[in-house]
Design an enzyme around this catalytic site. Structure first.
Site, PDB file in Angstrom:
ATOM      1  N   HIS A  78       4.245   1.550  -8.137  1.00 37.41           N
ATOM      2  CA  HIS A  78       3.248   0.483  -7.972  1.00 37.41           C
ATOM      3  C   HIS A  78       2.246   0.487  -9.132  1.00 37.41           C
ATOM      4  O   HIS A  78       1.883  -0.562  -9.665  1.00 37.41           O
ATOM      5  CB  HIS A  78       2.445   0.691  -6.678  1.00 37.41           C
ATOM      6  CG  HIS A  78       3.215   0.595  -5.405  1.00 37.41           C
ATOM      7  ND1 HIS A  78       3.421   1.688  -4.583  1.00 37.41           N
ATOM      8  CD2 HIS A  78       3.803  -0.457  -4.785  1.00 37.41           C
ATOM      9  CE1 HIS A  78       4.104   1.301  -3.510  1.00 37.41           C
ATOM     10  NE2 HIS A  78       4.350   0.015  -3.608  1.00 37.41           N
ATOM     11  N   GLN A  89      14.591  -9.423  -3.220  1.00 33.81           N
ATOM     12  CA  GLN A  89      13.252  -9.986  -3.009  1.00 33.81           C
ATOM     13  C   GLN A  89      12.774 -10.720  -4.264  1.00 33.81           C
ATOM     14  O   GLN A  89      12.221 -11.820  -4.192  1.00 33.81           O
ATOM     15  CB  GLN A  89      12.286  -8.853  -2.650  1.00 33.81           C
ATOM     16  CG  GLN A  89      10.819  -9.240  -2.667  1.00 33.81           C
ATOM     17  CD  GLN A  89       9.933  -8.116  -2.206  1.00 33.81           C
ATOM     18  OE1 GLN A  89       9.900  -7.825  -1.020  1.00 33.81           O
ATOM     19  NE2 GLN A  89       9.216  -7.472  -3.101  1.00 33.81           N
ATOM     20  N   GLN A 145       7.265  -9.626   8.082  1.00 37.48           N
ATOM     21  CA  GLN A 145       8.521  -9.286   7.397  1.00 37.48           C
ATOM     22  C   GLN A 145       9.222  -8.090   8.023  1.00 37.48           C
ATOM     23  O   GLN A 145      10.237  -7.630   7.510  1.00 37.48           O
ATOM     24  CB  GLN A 145       8.296  -9.077   5.895  1.00 37.48           C
ATOM     25  CG  GLN A 145       7.502  -7.836   5.543  1.00 37.48           C
ATOM     26  CD  GLN A 145       7.133  -7.817   4.062  1.00 37.48           C
ATOM     27  OE1 GLN A 145       6.318  -8.612   3.604  1.00 37.48           O
ATOM     28  NE2 GLN A 145       7.743  -6.922   3.294  1.00 37.48           N
ATOM     29  N   GLY A 153       0.810  -1.229   0.000  1.00 37.53           N
ATOM     30  CA  GLY A 153       0.000   0.000   0.000  1.00 37.53           C
ATOM     31  C   GLY A 153       0.834   1.265   0.000  1.00 37.53           C
ATOM     32  O   GLY A 153       2.029   1.247  -0.290  1.00 37.53           O
ATOM     33  N   GLY A 188       8.591  -5.521  -8.621  1.00 37.96           N
ATOM     34  CA  GLY A 188       9.510  -4.469  -9.037  1.00 37.96           C
ATOM     35  C   GLY A 188      10.970  -4.890  -8.895  1.00 37.96           C
ATOM     36  O   GLY A 188      11.346  -5.538  -7.914  1.00 37.96           O
ATOM     37  N   GLU A 189      11.780  -4.484  -9.866  1.00 42.85           N
ATOM     38  CA  GLU A 189      13.227  -4.733  -9.768  1.00 42.85           C
ATOM     39  C   GLU A 189      13.868  -3.913  -8.664  1.00 42.85           C
ATOM     40  O   GLU A 189      14.992  -4.161  -8.269  1.00 42.85           O
ATOM     41  CB  GLU A 189      13.899  -4.399 -11.110  1.00 42.85           C
ATOM     42  CG  GLU A 189      13.694  -5.484 -12.134  1.00 42.85           C
ATOM     43  CD  GLU A 189      14.193  -5.111 -13.515  1.00 42.85           C
ATOM     44  OE1 GLU A 189      14.737  -4.008 -13.709  1.00 42.85           O
ATOM     45  OE2 GLU A 189      14.009  -5.937 -14.419  1.00 42.85           O
ATOM     46  N   ASP A 248      13.251  -3.995  -5.669  1.00 43.25           N
ATOM     47  CA  ASP A 248      13.538  -4.942  -4.585  1.00 43.25           C
ATOM     48  C   ASP A 248      14.203  -6.165  -5.217  1.00 43.25           C
ATOM     49  O   ASP A 248      13.596  -7.231  -5.357  1.00 43.25           O
ATOM     50  CB  ASP A 248      12.243  -5.280  -3.854  1.00 43.25           C
ATOM     51  CG  ASP A 248      11.630  -4.038  -3.225  1.00 43.25           C
ATOM     52  OD1 ASP A 248      12.129  -3.600  -2.186  1.00 43.25           O
ATOM     53  OD2 ASP A 248      10.683  -3.471  -3.811  1.00 43.25           O
TER      54      ASP A 248
END
Ligand code: AMP
Length: 282
Positions: A37, A155, A61, A31, A149-150, A152
């Site tokens: 986003h 991740q 997390q 969010g 998304g790149e 992160d």
């Protein structure tokens, strides 16, 4: 756009789309949405017939001294932005819906190896929280594809690994980092920055591009380059967590690697910022 707060509700809505033969794309978020986003949602719209996004600030997390309590929660404006972008369903569960037995699930998803350095070293348990919630969300939504998304980078690597190794039939799609005009990677955490800190923050991306230029011009002593860049950031008021030059698959970089990524995590005051730049020598 429908808003569903329960697992049962979102599954029922998705069954209708599936019965109508629609392909489903999923964009999970925490969010406080920004145009990075929304780029994921718009990209999802182009690829699939039906788009689901989630907004869930996942408690598992966050470390005990991290910003879970203060993380910005802006569900109403998030819902407006998602509806405008053409999202079909917003899944916005509360913590009880996702973790009915409390935070300490008996079952967690641990991805060994790639979670043990970079952000994994400084945020113990973070990637287990991420891997577990992403697995749960993918099992709830069962999308054909999910977009991440790149920004992160680590991740994304963790998610690719878990989807492959747990045989989850979702195609993982990576979307390039969206930046402000001055280069700062958009992040919900940028809102924590004071105006002085915000003015300094683009130095992270400048450092990444300077390192990239040095490497492209032939410098290969990655450890020294990273060390000098880290010292420079620290002199400029950052507190670096790491500056590292790695192979694109996050192994240690050797001179024979041609696909590289430079990764930075640094505190500016109390705000921890991350960014990266992936590129090829070829
Ligand atoms: P978050 O809400 O920070 O958990 O991010 C949700 C998704 O949006 C993740 O896949 C992020 O990698 C992605 N994302 C966050 N910031 C950006 C950005 N600046 N550009 C592209 N994707 C982003």
């Amino acid at each position: 756009m429908k808003i569903e707060n329960s697992i049962q509700g979102v599954r029922a809505a998705l069954n209708q789309a599936r019965k109508a033969g629609k392909s489903i794309a999923f964009v999970p978020t925490m969010g406080n949405l920004h145009s990075g986003h929304i780029a994921l949602v718009l990209n999802a719209k182009r690829r699939a017939d039906f788009v689901v996004s989630s907004v869930f600030v996942n408690p598992t997390q966050f470390g005990v001294n991290e910003d879970f309590a203060s993380y910005p929660r802006t569900l109403d404006s998030d819902a407006n932005l998602l509806a405008e972008a053409g999202c079909d369903i917003l899944f916005a569960p509360n913590a009880e819906e996702m973790y009915p037995d409390g935070r300490q699930q008996a079952t967690t998803v641990q991805v060994a190896g790639i979670t043990e350095f970079l952000c994994g070293a400084s945020r113990p348990g973070h990637f287990t929280g991420v891997a577990t919630v992403v697995t749960k969300l993918l099992n709830i939504i069962q999308p054909d594809m999910a977009l991440f998304g790149e920004k992160d980078y680590q991740q994304l690597a963790v998610i690719r690994r878990l989807v492959t190794e747990l045989c989850i039939p979702t195609n993982i799609i990576a979307i390039p980092t969206h930046r402000a005009d001055d280069g700062l990677a958009l992040s919900s955490r940028n809102g924590y920055l004071s105006s002085d800190e915000r003015a300094k923050a683009p130095l992270i991306y400048q450092t990444l591009t300077q390192l990239q230029s040095a490497i492209l011009s032939g410098q290969r002593d990655y450890a020294s380059l990273a060390h000098a860049a880290s010292s420079h950031l620290n002199k400029c008021g950052f507190q670096t967590d790491y500056v590292e030059i790695r192979a694109a698959n996050l192994d240690s970089a050797t001179e024979s690697d041609s696909d590289l990524v430079i990764l930075v995590a640094a505190y500016l005051g109390k705000t921890r910022l991350i960014d990266n730049l992936a590129f090829s020598l070829a």
